[in-house]
Design an enzyme around this catalytic site. Structure first.
Site, PDB file in Angstrom:
ATOM      1  N   SER A 137      38.214  47.338  43.200  1.00  0.00           N
ATOM      2  CA  SER A 137      38.528  46.245  44.107  1.00  0.00           C
ATOM      3  C   SER A 137      39.602  46.751  45.049  1.00  0.00           C
ATOM      4  O   SER A 137      40.249  47.770  44.768  1.00  0.00           O
ATOM      5  CB  SER A 137      39.074  45.067  43.283  1.00  0.00           C
ATOM      6  OG  SER A 137      39.795  44.163  44.077  1.00  0.00           O
ATOM      7  N   TYR A 150      44.186  41.457  36.386  1.00  0.00           N
ATOM      8  CA  TYR A 150      43.168  42.027  37.276  1.00  0.00           C
ATOM      9  C   TYR A 150      43.718  43.237  38.024  1.00  0.00           C
ATOM     10  O   TYR A 150      43.094  44.296  38.063  1.00  0.00           O
ATOM     11  CB  TYR A 150      42.691  40.948  38.248  1.00  0.00           C
ATOM     12  CG  TYR A 150      41.480  41.326  39.057  1.00  0.00           C
ATOM     13  CD1 TYR A 150      40.197  41.240  38.516  1.00  0.00           C
ATOM     14  CD2 TYR A 150      41.604  41.746  40.379  1.00  0.00           C
ATOM     15  CE1 TYR A 150      39.081  41.563  39.263  1.00  0.00           C
ATOM     16  CE2 TYR A 150      40.484  42.072  41.137  1.00  0.00           C
ATOM     17  CZ  TYR A 150      39.225  41.975  40.573  1.00  0.00           C
ATOM     18  OH  TYR A 150      38.125  42.301  41.327  1.00  0.00           O
TER      19      TYR A 150
END
Length: 181
Positions: A137, A150
């Site tokens: 990401s 995350y």
């Protein structure tokens, strides 16, 4: 080689491939002739339709469980192309972040990639060819608030990918991390 057959004879496993980015990757691999193994959760009828569409098989393994990962990898056979794409997110301030959510996010977004990779690598090395693609990401490069698990997992996945790439460079196996966003 004719279009659509670039990956004929190659077996690809794509985690988190019953929807979203993973499904798009699985469709692209199948279109190039790869034998695809889907992994993920969802409606059984929809997953069966996807398998029929792509000529794929499916594993519903829970990637937070190393034993289920091992069983999935064993059932899949020798993997030539491994795409670690499964992931999840939770947003909360660090002092309020639920411990079980932290553990699940780290397990799914980071540790699962370690397990699938370690199990796929021996066959790749033996064949002298393999491709490992990890979906991270933008959060593998920069952090944002309230996403401690995350961000940590995706930064870890980027570092893990670099390590694997260095270890396998002389074996005809590549490892790359893609960071959408």
């Amino acid at each position: 080689m004719s279009h659509g057959q670039l990956l004929k004879g190659k077996r690809a496993l794509v985690t988190g491939s019953t929807s979203g980015i993973g499904l798009a990757i699985a469709r692209s691999l199948a279109a190039e002739g790869a034998e695809v193994v889907l992994n993920g959760f969802g409606d059984e009828a929809q997953i069966a339709a996807l398998c029929a569409e792509l000529g794929a098989t499916h594993s519903g393994a829970d990637l937070t469980d190393p034993a289920q990962i091992a069983a999935m990898m064993d059932a899949a056979g020798e993997i030539d192309i491994l795409v670690n794409n499964a992931g999840m997110q939770h947003v909360a301030p660090v002092e309020d972040f639920p411990v079980e959510k932290w553990d699940t996010i780290i397990a799914l977004n980071l540790t699962a990639a370690f397990h699938t990779t370690r199990l796929a690598v021996p066959a790749m090395k033996r064949k002298g060819w393999g491709r490992i693609i990890n979906t991270a990401s933008a959060h593998s490069k920069v952090a944002s608030p309230f996403k401690s698990a995350y961000n940590s997992a995706k930064h870890g996945l980027d570092g893990f990918t670099k390590t694997v790439a260095l270890e396998l460079a002389e074996h005809g196996v590549t490892a790359n991390c893609i960071s959408p966003g």
